[in-house]
Scaffold this motif. Structure first.
Motif, PDB file in Angstrom:
ATOM      1  N   GLY A 149      11.090  10.115  57.381  1.00  0.00           N
ATOM      2  CA  GLY A 149      11.323  11.119  58.417  1.00  0.00           C
ATOM      3  C   GLY A 149      10.872  12.487  57.981  1.00  0.00           C
ATOM      4  O   GLY A 149      10.159  12.653  56.984  1.00  0.00           O
ATOM      5  N   ASP A 150      11.303  13.484  58.729  1.00  0.00           N
ATOM      6  CA  ASP A 150      10.959  14.867  58.443  1.00  0.00           C
ATOM      7  C   ASP A 150      12.056  15.515  57.613  1.00  0.00           C
ATOM      8  O   ASP A 150      13.250  15.215  57.793  1.00  0.00           O
ATOM      9  CB  ASP A 150      10.800  15.654  59.739  1.00  0.00           C
ATOM     10  N   VAL A 151      11.662  16.396  56.718  1.00  0.00           N
ATOM     11  CA  VAL A 151      12.651  17.256  56.073  1.00  0.00           C
ATOM     12  C   VAL A 151      13.180  18.178  57.171  1.00  0.00           C
ATOM     13  O   VAL A 151      12.406  18.823  57.873  1.00  0.00           O
ATOM     14  CB  VAL A 151      12.015  18.075  54.937  1.00  0.00           C
ATOM     15  N   ALA A 152      14.495  18.194  57.345  1.00  0.00           N
ATOM     16  CA  ALA A 152      15.084  18.973  58.429  1.00  0.00           C
ATOM     17  C   ALA A 152      14.987  20.470  58.127  1.00  0.00           C
ATOM     18  O   ALA A 152      14.880  20.871  56.962  1.00  0.00           O
ATOM     19  CB  ALA A 152      16.546  18.568  58.620  1.00  0.00           C
ATOM     20  N   PRO A 153      15.029  21.316  59.151  1.00  0.00           N
ATOM     21  CA  PRO A 153      15.038  22.767  58.907  1.00  0.00           C
ATOM     22  C   PRO A 153      16.185  23.145  57.976  1.00  0.00           C
ATOM     23  O   PRO A 153      17.338  22.761  58.201  1.00  0.00           O
ATOM     24  CB  PRO A 153      15.252  23.345  60.303  1.00  0.00           C
ATOM     25  N   GLY A 154      15.862  23.881  56.915  1.00  0.00           N
ATOM     26  CA  GLY A 154      16.877  24.307  55.961  1.00  0.00           C
ATOM     27  C   GLY A 154      17.314  23.253  54.969  1.00  0.00           C
ATOM     28  O   GLY A 154      18.075  23.545  54.034  1.00  0.00           O
ATOM     29  N   GLU A 155      16.813  22.053  55.098  1.00  0.00           N
ATOM     30  CA  GLU A 155      17.209  20.962  54.210  1.00  0.00           C
ATOM     31  C   GLU A 155      16.387  20.977  52.927  1.00  0.00           C
ATOM     32  O   GLU A 155      15.242  21.443  52.908  1.00  0.00           O
ATOM     33  CB  GLU A 155      17.025  19.610  54.909  1.00  0.00           C
ATOM     34  N   ALA A 156      16.982  20.463  51.850  1.00  0.00           N
ATOM     35  CA  ALA A 156      16.263  20.284  50.587  1.00  0.00           C
ATOM     36  C   ALA A 156      16.382  18.829  50.157  1.00  0.00           C
ATOM     37  O   ALA A 156      17.423  18.181  50.365  1.00  0.00           O
ATOM     38  CB  ALA A 156      16.822  21.194  49.509  1.00  0.00           C
ATOM     39  N   ILE A 157      15.314  18.328  49.574  1.00  0.00           N
ATOM     40  CA  ILE A 157      15.293  16.981  48.998  1.00  0.00           C
ATOM     41  C   ILE A 157      14.956  17.119  47.527  1.00  0.00           C
ATOM     42  O   ILE A 157      13.982  17.795  47.166  1.00  0.00           O
ATOM     43  CB  ILE A 157      14.250  16.097  49.710  1.00  0.00           C
ATOM     44  N   TYR A 158      15.764  16.480  46.686  1.00  0.00           N
ATOM     45  CA  TYR A 158      15.547  16.538  45.239  1.00  0.00           C
ATOM     46  C   TYR A 158      15.400  15.117  44.729  1.00  0.00           C
ATOM     47  O   TYR A 158      16.278  14.275  44.923  1.00  0.00           O
ATOM     48  CB  TYR A 158      16.719  17.238  44.554  1.00  0.00           C
ATOM     49  N   ILE A 159      14.259  14.846  44.095  1.00  0.00           N
ATOM     50  CA  ILE A 159      13.961  13.515  43.564  1.00  0.00           C
ATOM     51  C   ILE A 159      13.797  13.640  42.057  1.00  0.00           C
ATOM     52  O   ILE A 159      12.914  14.356  41.582  1.00  0.00           O
ATOM     53  CB  ILE A 159      12.679  12.930  44.187  1.00  0.00           C
ATOM     54  N   THR A 160      14.657  12.986  41.307  1.00  0.00           N
ATOM     55  CA  THR A 160      14.611  13.076  39.853  1.00  0.00           C
ATOM     56  C   THR A 160      13.464  12.254  39.295  1.00  0.00           C
ATOM     57  O   THR A 160      12.898  11.400  39.980  1.00  0.00           O
ATOM     58  CB  THR A 160      15.930  12.584  39.243  1.00  0.00           C
ATOM     59  N   PHE A 161      13.132  12.517  38.043  1.00  0.00           N
ATOM     60  CA  PHE A 161      12.025  11.814  37.408  1.00  0.00           C
ATOM     61  C   PHE A 161      12.240  10.304  37.385  1.00  0.00           C
ATOM     62  O   PHE A 161      11.263   9.536  37.355  1.00  0.00           O
ATOM     63  CB  PHE A 161      11.822  12.327  35.973  1.00  0.00           C
TER      64      PHE A 161
END
Length: 513
Positions: A221-233
């Motif tokens: 999907g889309d990153v929502a407005p104001g949202e953050a996604i963090y993916i670790t190594f």
């Protein structure tokens, strides 16, 4: 407008980043760059030019690591140069590389704050470097030797509180992971997806879904407005809303021109949106000229092709490819510099005389900005023997500059600013001109989504979503553009004097519209 990508994989991601940037090349042709990370050490390659020219085998051999980000640059304020290629990098804290699509409207204020309060040095006039340093400062305030996801999200929250404008961001934090976030108004696009391999799940974020599709990632999907996604190594994904008072108001010019038709943004198929643009234009033509004498509809390639097909079908006339495009010339709307604009159009497009001769032709384009290109194409149609030349724009009249990441010219250079519909028609040399109605354009995009009710249409209606863009800002922006042009002309004159053959150009920005 730029293109960004980030991948957290299980194996080296260098070639995947290269492929993704090639797919996103339409979003920027000024510069390209990739940063990867292996064992806590970052490797980087960036330079001016197309993706195929910036990266060589020797570069790919040192861009090692299963995590990386990439960027293709389109200069949002007319500036260009190797120092402005992205991603940008700072050592403290941790080592952070960042790539950004968009434009900050309070970049000057932030730059001053960074120097006086945060004690950080910004080395260029790029708002992306400003954004990187704001994020780095907010992350350093968390005071952790080993940051966790909550520390990352707290830093993004701090960014949203300080920054104003349109921005989609992907950042690589050495040893820890990739963070991606989007402005609270969702002006600039950002999507993410997952691919399952025998080694485990891999994640990807990008400006457009087409990059995920081609690389075999399933669109989540889309990153929502104001949202953050963090993916670790190690491939663990975390999500959090990091802004208050968010609303989804994506830039509608993505659907008009910038995005590839095979992309999906905020649940809207760009292809379907352009089909509906053509259908609504056709309805308007049939209302205004039910007894039209159009013999053939010819699109100005490439972004108007879908709308042109739908329009022709709806009004019941032939659709023909009467203008052949040179595939080895890029999207000149987003090339830096304005030089040789007239020559570039002639090099890019060539008419097939038999599709024009003796016919009443309706040319369809995605939009009209300066009007210089459509003037020349209309003249080309007449030279090819057209009896009458009509012109249809799939977008409304562009009357205001864009401040959120598209390098629109100053207000005075917009052909529709201060001119009536008939005056624009006369200026471009058409026998008849039709613009898309703004309500119809919005409906063409909104009909394809259950979650988007409004769009950033500032270039058409002058309503700037962030609420902090006034005439003083626009005047300062215009002055900055003018200063940049003057500087560029001086540099070109200096080069001409040094060169035994001369450069033979006028130093103007090159745009297609």
């Amino acid at each position: 407008m730029c293109g960004i990508v980030g991948i957290v994989g299980k194996r080296d991601v260098n070639t995947q980043l290269y492929d993704a940037l090639t797919i996103l090349q339409h979003r920027g042709q000024d510069a390209a760059g990739i940063v990867t990370c292996q064992g806590g050490k970052m490797a980087q390659q960036k330079a001016n030019g197309l993706v195929r020219d910036v990266f060589r085998t020797r570069h790919m051999q040192r861009l090692l690591g299963n995590v990386g980000i990439g960027h293709v640059r389109y200069p949002t304020a007319g500036s260009s140069g190797p120092a402005l290629a992205q991603p940008f990098y700072v050592n403290s804290p941790y080592g952070i590389a960042l790539a950004h699509n968009g434009n900050l409207v309070n970049a000057d204020t932030l730059s001053e704050e960074l120097f006086k309060t945060d004690l950080r040095h910004v080395n260029t006039d790029s708002d992306s470097e400003v954004l990187l340093n704001v994020f780095a400062h907010e992350l350093q305030l968390q005071g952790k030797l080993v940051p966790n996801e909550e520390d990352i999200f707290a830093a993004v929250e701090g960014v949203h509180k300080r920054v104003s404008g349109g921005y989609a961001v992907v950042a690589l934090i050495a040893r820890y992971g990739i963070v991606a976030f989007r402005d609270p108004n969702g002006i600039r696009p950002l999507v993410y997806g997952k691919r399952t391999t025998e080694d485990g799940d891999e994640y990807m974020v990008a400006s457009e879904s087409v990059a995920l599709n081609v690389l075999g990632f399933e669109l989540i999907g889309d990153v929502a407005p104001g949202e953050a996604i963090y993916i670790t190594f190690d491939g663990k994904m975390h999500r959090k809303q990091c802004a208050q008072n968010t609303r989804l108001t994506p830039c509608i010019f993505e659907h008009v021109y910038f995005a590839r038709p095979d992309s999906i943004m905020d649940g809207v198929s760009v292809y379907k949106a352009r089909l509906r643009q053509g259908e609504k234009l056709a309805e308007q033509i049939l209302r205004e000229r039910p007894n039209h004498d159009i013999d053939v509809v010819i699109p100005i390639p490439d972004s108007s092709r879908v709308a042109g097909q739908a329009l022709a079908y709806q009004i019941g006339v032939k659709f023909r490819e009467g203008l052949i495009k040179n595939r080895y010339i890029g999207r000149t709307f987003i090339m830096p510099g304005q030089q040789m604009r007239k020559k570039s159009v002639r090099q890019k497009l060539n008419p097939i005389d038999l599709e024009f001769r003796g016919k009443n032709v309706l040319l369809v384009d995605d939009s009209i900005v300066r009007g210089t290109t459509c003037q020349q194409i209309i003249q080309m149609a007449r030279e090819a023997g057209a009896a009458k030349v009509y012109f249809a724009s799939a977008a409304p009249a562009v009357t205001y500059p864009n401040v959120y990441g598209i390098d629109m010219p100053s207000t005075k250079e917009l052909i529709a600013h201060g001119r009536s519909h008939d005056e624009v028609c006369e200026e471009i040399g058409a026998d008849w001109l039709i613009y898309q109605e703004l309500d119809d354009l919005v409906a063409a995009s909104a009909e394809g989504s259950s979650g988007v009710n409004e769009f950033d249409c500032a270039v058409f209606d002058g309503k700037y979503i962030t609420g902090d863009v006034d005439q003083a800002y626009l005047d300062a922006l215009e002055a900055s553009r003018h200063a940049g042009k003057v500087k560029k002309k001086k540099e070109l004159r200096a080069k001409e004097e040094e060169s035994p053959i001369g450069l033979h150009n006028d130093g103007e920005d090159l745009h297609i519209h």
